[in-house]
Design an enzyme around this catalytic site. Structure first.
Site, short mmCIF file in Angstrom:
data_model
loop_
_atom_site.label_atom_id
_atom_site.label_comp_id
_atom_site.label_asym_id
_atom_site.label_seq_id
_atom_site.Cartn_x
_atom_site.Cartn_y
_atom_site.Cartn_z
N ASP A 18 14.02 -33.12 28.25
CA ASP A 18 15.09 -33.83 28.99
C ASP A 18 14.65 -34.25 30.39
O ASP A 18 15.47 -34.37 31.30
CB ASP A 18 16.37 -32.95 29.12
CG ASP A 18 16.81 -32.38 27.80
OD1 ASP A 18 16.90 -33.16 26.84
OD2 ASP A 18 17.05 -31.16 27.72
N LYS A 21 11.93 -38.75 29.98
CA LYS A 21 10.82 -39.47 29.35
C LYS A 21 11.27 -40.82 28.83
O LYS A 21 10.54 -41.80 28.88
CB LYS A 21 10.25 -38.66 28.17
CG LYS A 21 9.63 -37.35 28.57
CD LYS A 21 9.26 -36.54 27.35
CE LYS A 21 10.42 -36.11 26.51
NZ LYS A 21 11.36 -35.17 27.15
N GLY A 45 16.74 -36.48 22.05
CA GLY A 45 17.59 -37.63 22.37
C GLY A 45 17.15 -38.27 23.66
O GLY A 45 17.27 -37.68 24.72
N HIS A 46 16.57 -39.46 23.58
CA HIS A 46 16.20 -40.18 24.80
C HIS A 46 17.34 -41.10 25.20
O HIS A 46 17.89 -41.81 24.37
CB HIS A 46 14.99 -41.07 24.55
CG HIS A 46 13.72 -40.31 24.37
ND1 HIS A 46 13.43 -39.17 25.05
CD2 HIS A 46 12.65 -40.54 23.59
CE1 HIS A 46 12.24 -38.74 24.69
NE2 HIS A 46 11.76 -39.54 23.79
N GLN A 226 10.76 -33.76 23.61
CA GLN A 226 10.92 -32.41 24.18
C GLN A 226 9.93 -32.17 25.33
O GLN A 226 9.60 -33.12 26.02
CB GLN A 226 10.78 -31.35 23.08
CG GLN A 226 11.94 -31.43 22.12
CD GLN A 226 11.53 -31.61 20.69
OE1 GLN A 226 10.38 -31.86 20.38
NE2 GLN A 226 12.47 -31.49 19.80
#
Ligand code: GDP
Length: 426
Positions: A18, A21, A45-46, A226
């Protein structure tokens, strides 16, 4: 704004994930030819903000938001086909063309509903804090040599026999774990056929595509999910994910040799967060943590879970520089610290009264370390409009200088807001 020094660049999270990225990859992908996801699954989740639109991508590389970029889901990913196609449909509905630009490795393993049932049942026992999306069980099956790959689904009848034995095994395990639910064979067979048909035009030997792009001097971005501290080998085991999140995993998961990679950018928050259980030495606690969480909107993009928040931990990032071979750092969310008069930075640890400069391998030791803090003055003004280092107040520059010295890698980018343009190239 592709990193001009590199043709094949890995972007990894250098803390517990988180780190932002998604935004970095989005910015760098503007001039990338190929963007590759190489590990993880739909648990990552981006979040990318483009204008007034926000995209949350779990399976598809964030490079998809740039029309020139070819995007690849590499062999190291475990593909959740339902999520993947839902994302494809959503992107198309929002006017982002996906067809002909998105490819999936035929070697990638797939996550099926029975993996999710197993994940949820074992989480009840193990309490790792997984997202329950079946990623861990899919990786277990891969290593146990009983996985289902994209190649199996697109073969047509190929998955039928495989699935009969997998579902039998899954149901035996579910019974053993005390779960009341069971996986349904007919449902899986129907699903496998439907997904296979849709995957067929996208599936290929993606390693070959990446290899050719690198060989031809095209710009390749390898997008990690991650963070390093969640790596199956180098993270805070057992509170980790099931894949190699460190830069070494990029070569394996994209299907190229390590010599093809010529740069590794580590994304770090200007502070630290972590989701789920496991040690977090610089955890703030109390009201101050709530303030940091609210200012940073520290709630999971996938699960909505509140993230635990701590001050910047230099021991973690120094370790990350080492295990990833980081050639540069991107510091994100510096603006979140705008209102703090004083900002503690964890420079090292004390363990049972002794100095401890290296990150311990054993989580039991890590639970016991006491961070040694240095308190730096805050800047107490908004950084949102800064576009060059010179735009930053002296205190913010001093903060970054100290982070860079402690981490032992040069800062290449500083992010000061969610938007694409809120970035400083150093
Ligand atoms: P990722 O998985 O590493 O991409 O991280 P996430 O997307 O889960 O979390 C990053 C969050 O921080 C997203 O909501 C981004 O829009 C946001 N973000 C990224 N960079 C910045 C920044 O510099 N400042 C602020 N305030 N938010 C940022």
């Amino acid at each position: 704004m592709f990193d001009r020094k590199h043709n094949c660049l890995v972007v990894v999270g250098a803390q517990w994930g988180d780190e932002g990225k998604g935004k970095l990859v989005d910015v760098l992908a503007e001039s990338a030819d190929l963007v590759v996801r190489y590990q993880g699954g739909a648990n990552a989740g981006h979040t990318v903000v483009v204008g007034d639109r926000q995209f949350v991508l779990h399976q598809i590389p964030s490079g998809i938001l740039h029309p020139q970029a070819i995007c690849i889901v590499g062999n190291g990913v475990v593909l959740d086909p339902e999520t993947f196609f839902a994302e494809c449909d959503q992107l198309e509905a929002q006017g982002i063309a996906v067809a002909g630009r998105l490819f999936v490795s035929d070697r990638a393993h797939v996550v099926l509903p029975f993996h999710q049932l197993l994940d949820q049942a074992s989480e009840k026992q193990q309490q790792i804090g997984t997202t329950g999306r079946g990623i861990g069980p899919a990786y277990e099956d891969k290593i146990g040599r009983r996985g289902v790959r994209v190649a199996d689904l697109i073969r047509g009848t190929g998955a039928r026999d495989l699935l009969v034995t997998r579902i039998e095994r899954a149901n035996a395990l579910l019974a053993m774990l005390g779960a009341t639910v069971r996986a349904d064979l007919a449902e899986h067979l129907e699903l496998a056929e439907r997904l296979g048909a849709r995957l067929r035009p996208l599936a290929t030997d993606t390693g070959l595509l990446v290899h050719r792009a690198v060989r031809d001097g095209r710009r390749v971005l390898l997008e990690g999910a991650q963070g390093a501290l969640l790596d199956i080998d180098h993270g805070t085991y057992p509170f980790v994910t099931s894949s190699s999140t460190t830069a070494g995993g990029a070569a394996i998961g994209a299907g190229i040799g390590p010599t093809a990679i010529d740069g590794v950018l580590g994304v770090v928050k200007a502070y630290t967060t972590r989701v789920g259980n496991g040690p977090l030495p610089t955890e703030v606690g109390g009201e101050l943590e709530g303030r940091l969480r609210a200012l940073g909107h520290e709630f999971g993009a996938t699960t909505g879970r509140p993230r635990r928040c701590g001050w910047f931990d230099a021991t973690v990032v120094r370790y990350s520089v080492r295990v990833n071979g980081l050639t540069g750092l991107a510091v994100t969310k510096l603006d979140v610290l705008d209102t703090f008069a004083e900002i503690p930075v964890g420079v090292s640890y004390q363990l049972d009264g002794d100095d401890c400069h290296e990150f311990p391998s054993d989580v039991e030791l890590l639970e016991r370390v006491q961070p040694v803090y240095e308190v730096l003055p805050g800047w107490e003004c908004s950084l949102a409009g800064a576009r060059r280092l010179a735009d930053l107040p002296a205190q913010a520059r001093a903060y970054l200088d100290r982070l860079q010295d402690l981490a032992g890698a040069p800062i290449r980018y500083v992010s000061v807001g969610t938007r694409r343009d809120q970035i400083i190239e150093v």
